[in-house]
Design a protein around this motif. Structure first.
Motif, PDB file in Angstrom:
ATOM      1  N   ALA A  96       0.827  -1.203   0.000  1.00  0.00           N
ATOM      2  CA  ALA A  96       0.000   0.000   0.000  1.00  0.00           C
ATOM      3  C   ALA A  96       0.866   1.260   0.000  1.00  0.00           C
ATOM      4  CB  ALA A  96      -0.930   0.007   1.205  1.00  0.00           C
ATOM      5  N   ILE A 129      -5.061  -0.628  -2.016  1.00  0.00           N
ATOM      6  CA  ILE A 129      -5.248  -1.849  -1.226  1.00  0.00           C
ATOM      7  C   ILE A 129      -5.383  -1.537   0.258  1.00  0.00           C
ATOM      8  CG2 ILE A 129      -4.125  -3.314  -2.931  1.00  0.00           C
ATOM      9  CD1 ILE A 129      -1.713  -3.534  -1.063  1.00  0.00           C
ATOM     10  N   CYS A 133      -0.563  -6.603   1.786  1.00  0.00           N
ATOM     11  CA  CYS A 133       0.163  -6.754   0.530  1.00  0.00           C
ATOM     12  C   CYS A 133      -0.496  -7.815  -0.342  1.00  0.00           C
ATOM     13  CB  CYS A 133       1.623  -7.128   0.786  1.00  0.00           C
ATOM     14  SG  CYS A 133       1.847  -8.748   1.536  1.00  0.00           S
ATOM     15  N   ASP A 143      -3.755 -12.645  -1.993  1.00  0.00           N
ATOM     16  CA  ASP A 143      -4.157 -11.281  -1.670  1.00  0.00           C
ATOM     17  C   ASP A 143      -4.345 -11.154  -0.158  1.00  0.00           C
ATOM     18  OD1 ASP A 143      -5.235  -8.751  -1.463  1.00  0.00           O
ATOM     19  OD2 ASP A 143      -6.610  -9.009  -3.153  1.00  0.00           O
ATOM     20  N   SER A 145      -4.442  -8.146   1.332  1.00  0.00           N
ATOM     21  CA  SER A 145      -4.696  -6.719   1.505  1.00  0.00           C
ATOM     22  C   SER A 145      -5.934  -6.470   2.361  1.00  0.00           C
ATOM     23  CB  SER A 145      -4.871  -6.049   0.141  1.00  0.00           C
ATOM     24  OG  SER A 145      -6.067  -6.498  -0.466  1.00  0.00           O
ATOM     25  N   HIS A 146      -5.987  -5.295   2.909  1.00  0.00           N
ATOM     26  CA  HIS A 146      -7.141  -4.861   3.702  1.00  0.00           C
ATOM     27  C   HIS A 146      -8.377  -4.810   2.812  1.00  0.00           C
ATOM     28  CE1 HIS A 146      -9.590  -1.895   5.989  1.00  0.00           C
ATOM     29  NE2 HIS A 146      -9.130  -2.594   7.010  1.00  0.00           N
TER      30      HIS A 146
END
Length: 163
Positions: A96, A129, A133, A143, A145-146
């Motif tokens: 991000a 994102i 990561c 994936d 990511s948030h």
């Protein structure tokens, strides 16, 4: 020592992260070779400019106890770097935000200790994102990511937020 043993024995410091770093190191070694070749054939008294070696090349030479002024050490290092450039496993990470150099060094050190000592990392930045990561290997994308987490739990969140 066989070629495969030399490749296994070379240690990549944490500040050497990507295939671009490996290619830059190869170019730096060629610059040192070119300078030393010129120094051997130059006319005595001719002014020459010393090549500037990068901090990454110095760190690599120090980590592997190699002397850049010795032809055999430079040749061994160049061969090892070429092999790593071609054969090392590569992973792609999307973050991000930009990781700090110390975070990246620590992260790459952990990846190399966990997966492969010559692992090379491509990384990019994608602010959308949110956090976490995205990891990509030749066979798989993970994936973490948030954004992905929120999408996975969208129905649960919507239910919780209903009045």
């Amino acid at each position: 020592m066989s070629d495969s043993q030399k490749q296994k024995d070379i240690t990549l410091p944490g500040e050497i992260v990507s295939p671009r770093d490996i290619q830059a190191l190869i170019a730096d070694l060629q610059s040192v070779d070119h300078f030393l070749l010129q120094a051997r054939v130059r006319t005595p008294g001719t002014k020459m400019s010393l090549p500037h070696t990068t901090a990454k090349l110095e760190a690599l030479a120090k980590a592997n106890q190699l002397r850049l002024l010795h032809d055999d050490d430079r040749r061994e290092l160049a061969l090892s770097l070429h092999r790593i450039d071609v054969h090392a496993p590569k992973m792609r990470f999307t973050f991000a935000t930009h990781p700090s150099p110390s975070q990246l060094t620590e992260f790459v050190g952990w990846l190399r200790a966990t997966f492969h000592p010559h692992l090379l990392l491509f990384y990019s930045i994608k602010p959308t994102i949110g956090a976490g990561c995205i990891i990509k290997t030749p066979k798989r994308t993970i994936d973490l990511s948030h954004d992905s987490l929120l999408q996975q739990h969208h129905a649960e969140l919507a239910q919780l937020l209903k009045p």
